[in-house]
Scaffold this motif. Structure first.
Motif, mmCIF file in Angstrom:
data_model
loop_
_atom_site.group_PDB
_atom_site.id
_atom_site.type_symbol
_atom_site.label_atom_id
_atom_site.label_comp_id
_atom_site.label_asym_id
_atom_site.label_seq_id
_atom_site.Cartn_x
_atom_site.Cartn_y
_atom_site.Cartn_z
ATOM 1 N N ASP A 87 -3.764 9.050 -0.322
ATOM 2 C CA ASP A 87 -3.722 10.379 -1.586
ATOM 3 C C ASP A 87 -3.531 9.163 -2.504
ATOM 4 O O ASP A 87 -4.241 9.180 -3.796
ATOM 5 C CB ASP A 87 -2.552 10.788 -1.607
ATOM 6 N N ARG A 88 -2.461 7.806 -2.413
ATOM 7 C CA ARG A 88 -2.447 7.004 -3.513
ATOM 8 C C ARG A 88 -4.026 6.727 -4.236
ATOM 9 O O ARG A 88 -3.976 6.446 -5.448
ATOM 10 C CB ARG A 88 -1.436 6.427 -3.116
ATOM 11 N N GLN A 89 -4.525 5.950 -2.937
ATOM 12 C CA GLN A 89 -5.537 5.484 -3.280
ATOM 13 C C GLN A 89 -6.723 6.090 -3.496
ATOM 14 O O GLN A 89 -8.095 5.939 -3.591
ATOM 15 C CB GLN A 89 -5.994 4.636 -1.430
ATOM 16 N N LEU A 90 -7.088 7.537 -3.998
ATOM 17 C CA LEU A 90 -8.124 8.380 -4.244
ATOM 18 C C LEU A 90 -8.676 8.394 -2.983
ATOM 19 O O LEU A 90 -10.066 8.793 -3.088
ATOM 20 C CB LEU A 90 -8.388 7.714 -5.526
ATOM 21 N N LEU A 91 -7.923 9.219 -1.812
ATOM 22 C CA LEU A 91 -9.580 9.103 -1.066
ATOM 23 C C LEU A 91 -9.347 10.209 0.149
ATOM 24 O O LEU A 91 -9.924 10.198 1.006
ATOM 25 C CB LEU A 91 -9.263 7.432 0.101
ATOM 26 N N ALA A 114 -8.875 4.469 -13.082
ATOM 27 C CA ALA A 114 -9.368 4.626 -11.834
ATOM 28 C C ALA A 114 -8.874 2.875 -10.819
ATOM 29 O O ALA A 114 -8.029 2.987 -10.466
ATOM 30 C CB ALA A 114 -10.116 4.909 -11.034
ATOM 31 N N VAL A 115 -9.284 1.578 -11.336
ATOM 32 C CA VAL A 115 -9.213 0.489 -11.447
ATOM 33 C C VAL A 115 -7.703 0.271 -11.699
ATOM 34 O O VAL A 115 -7.474 -0.315 -11.670
ATOM 35 C CB VAL A 115 -10.087 -0.397 -12.437
ATOM 36 N N GLU A 116 -7.723 0.971 -13.076
ATOM 37 C CA GLU A 116 -6.056 0.649 -13.477
ATOM 38 C C GLU A 116 -5.122 1.158 -12.604
ATOM 39 O O GLU A 116 -4.461 0.654 -12.156
ATOM 40 C CB GLU A 116 -5.845 1.102 -14.875
ATOM 41 N N HIS A 117 -4.983 2.737 -12.127
ATOM 42 C CA HIS A 117 -4.077 3.359 -11.489
ATOM 43 C C HIS A 117 -4.298 2.303 -9.531
ATOM 44 O O HIS A 117 -3.224 1.708 -9.392
ATOM 45 C CB HIS A 117 -4.925 4.240 -11.219
ATOM 46 N N LEU A 118 -5.806 1.349 -9.198
ATOM 47 C CA LEU A 118 -5.683 1.004 -8.378
ATOM 48 C C LEU A 118 -5.008 -0.738 -7.913
ATOM 49 O O LEU A 118 -5.194 -0.827 -7.089
ATOM 50 C CB LEU A 118 -6.843 1.342 -7.527
ATOM 51 N N LEU A 119 -4.449 -1.047 -9.742
ATOM 52 C CA LEU A 119 -4.105 -2.102 -9.582
ATOM 53 C C LEU A 119 -4.725 -3.133 -8.568
ATOM 54 O O LEU A 119 -5.475 -4.606 -9.109
ATOM 55 C CB LEU A 119 -3.378 -2.404 -8.947
ATOM 56 N N GLY A 120 -6.346 -2.904 -9.760
ATOM 57 C CA GLY A 120 -8.008 -3.940 -9.664
ATOM 58 C C GLY A 120 -8.263 -3.302 -8.487
ATOM 59 O O GLY A 120 -8.190 -2.512 -7.590
ATOM 60 N N LEU A 121 -9.100 -4.395 -7.950
ATOM 61 C CA LEU A 121 -10.438 -3.397 -6.687
ATOM 62 C C LEU A 121 -11.064 -4.962 -5.879
ATOM 63 O O LEU A 121 -11.332 -5.582 -6.827
ATOM 64 C CB LEU A 121 -11.489 -3.492 -7.077
ATOM 65 N N GLN A 122 -10.437 -5.077 -4.785
ATOM 66 C CA GLN A 122 -11.183 -6.840 -4.087
ATOM 67 C C GLN A 122 -12.610 -6.406 -4.037
ATOM 68 O O GLN A 122 -13.186 -5.940 -4.148
ATOM 69 C CB GLN A 122 -10.718 -6.049 -2.861
ATOM 70 N N ALA A 123 -12.483 -8.272 -4.316
ATOM 71 C CA ALA A 123 -14.266 -8.308 -5.317
ATOM 72 C C ALA A 123 -14.871 -9.842 -4.580
ATOM 73 O O ALA A 123 -15.173 -10.843 -5.415
ATOM 74 C CB ALA A 123 -14.424 -8.082 -6.439
#
Length: 371
Positions: free
Chosen positions: A26-30, A41-50
């Motif tokens: 739920d926290r991960q929007l999944l 979304a990027v802010e909520h997730l504290l960034g995306l592994q890239a």
């Protein structure tokens, strides 16, 4: 303060593995496709592994209702999002604001990273190196090779790789576009975050504020979990300061878990649709104990050496791998799926393909079950 696992058996409510799984999804929007802007979304997730260019796009396709790759690409082209080394010394896509505040948070870890390279940096004045590297990349974005060559002229006896790593560790270097844009290509060329964003350096987010954001995106979680996510140590004090504002649970091993009082913790039997995740997705990398997503019998199945595979979630847990062949989406479950599950996975695969590859024709094939 010790960083060992704290046992709280019998003193806090138990959250079983499925409960942790559903809360984290739920926290991960999944848990369901979410209507959020890409930046939010990027802010909520504290960034995306890239580590690679495409994973952030696939990560958002799995999470956002109505996502289009061009939306993230536009943020990067407009310098509202950037690629930079932050958590765990790996490249993440962050919003511009987070780039300027999260990178300073992990700077002590980047400084400690240089201890590994001290032999190759003998006689190198690191402050002077940082100043010279800043002048070079702000005059013109440079590749790591170009940076190595320029620094080697100043310190010809140093290890070239160590010089480049030192620049990356001491400075907040971002990858400039077109690198990272959807459907485009380009070498990795670097400049400082401040120069690229046209904004001065910002104070680091406080450890306490980082804990609250981490729990919102990855909780419930232990101190060790957050330290694994950040690649940092000594975060216990921040959790203890926040204890009056948090709620605590215990997992099935007795480890203490912290959470935000009003954060969602869905029923463990809440349906979790299949999800196609990219390699290096933070869902699988951001806890010391990953059993909330990775069944013990599948531990290590999503990696081969230093390479990560694209992963499939079924019922919320790691259940297989996937890849795009020339004309097909090939799905390789770890165990045979029943007809109903296979239909669900197929439907989600079709949704992902419509988002990421509109107008293309891919068959969906179930490959050999990996033993």
């Amino acid at each position: 303060m010790t960083n060992t696992k704290r046992s709280v058996t019998g003193t806090a409510p138990l959250l079983g593995t499925r409960a942790l799984n559903r809360a984290t999804l739920d926290r991960q929007l999944l848990l369901r496709p979410t209507r959020l802007s890409v930046a939010t979304a990027v802010e909520h997730l504290l960034g995306l592994q890239a580590q690679n260019v495409k994973p952030p796009y696939y990560a958002l396709a799995a999470r956002l209702d109505g996502f289009a790759p061009e939306a993230l690409s536009r943020l990067m082209a407009d310098r509202e999002a950037v690629r930079i080394v932050t958590m765990r010394s790996t490249i993440h896509t962050h919003t511009a604001d987070d780039c300027l505040t999260l990178r300073p948070l992990v700077q002590p870890a980047r400084d400690r990273e240089l201890v590994t390279f001290r032999k190759g940096l003998a006689g190198v004045d690191l402050d002077r190196l940082a100043g010279l590297a800043r002048d070079l990349v702000e005059a013109e974005p440079r590749t790591m090779g170009q940076l190595r060559e320029a620094l080697l002229r100043e310190w010809p006896d140093a290890d070239p790789q160590a010089l480049a790593v030192a620049a990356r560790c001491r400075l907040p270097l971002v990858q400039v576009t077109p690198r990272g844009l959807w459907g485009q290509s380009g070498q990795v060329r670097l400049t400082t975050a401040e120069h690229w964003l046209g904004r001065p350096a910002q104070p680091a987010v406080t450890p306490d504020a980082a804990v609250l954001r981490y729990l919102a995106a990855f909780g419930p979680a232990s101190v060790r979990d957050m330290q694994a996510w950040a690649g940092m140590t000594r975060l216990r004090d921040a959790f203890e300061r926040l204890r009056p504002r948090l709620v605590t649970f215990r997992d099935e091993t007795g480890a203490e878990l912290f959470d935000l009082p009003d954060a969602p913790r869905p029923d463990p039997e809440t349906p979790a649709p299949p999800r196609f995740l990219p390699e290096f997705d933070n869902l699988l990398l951001s806890h010391a104990d990953r059993t909330r997503v990775v069944p013990p019998e599948y531990r290590g199945r999503s990696w081969q050496g230093n390479l990560a595979h694209r992963t499939l979630l079924v019922d919320g847990f790691l259940a297989g791998l996937w890849r795009l062949a020339e004309d097909a989406l090939v799905i390789e479950p770890f165990e045979r799926l029943g007809r109903a599950r296979q239909d669900e996975v197929t439907a989600e695969g079709e949704r992902m393909l419509r988002i990421m590859h509109p107008g293309s024709s891919y068959d969906i094939r179930f490959g050999v079950v990996r033993g």
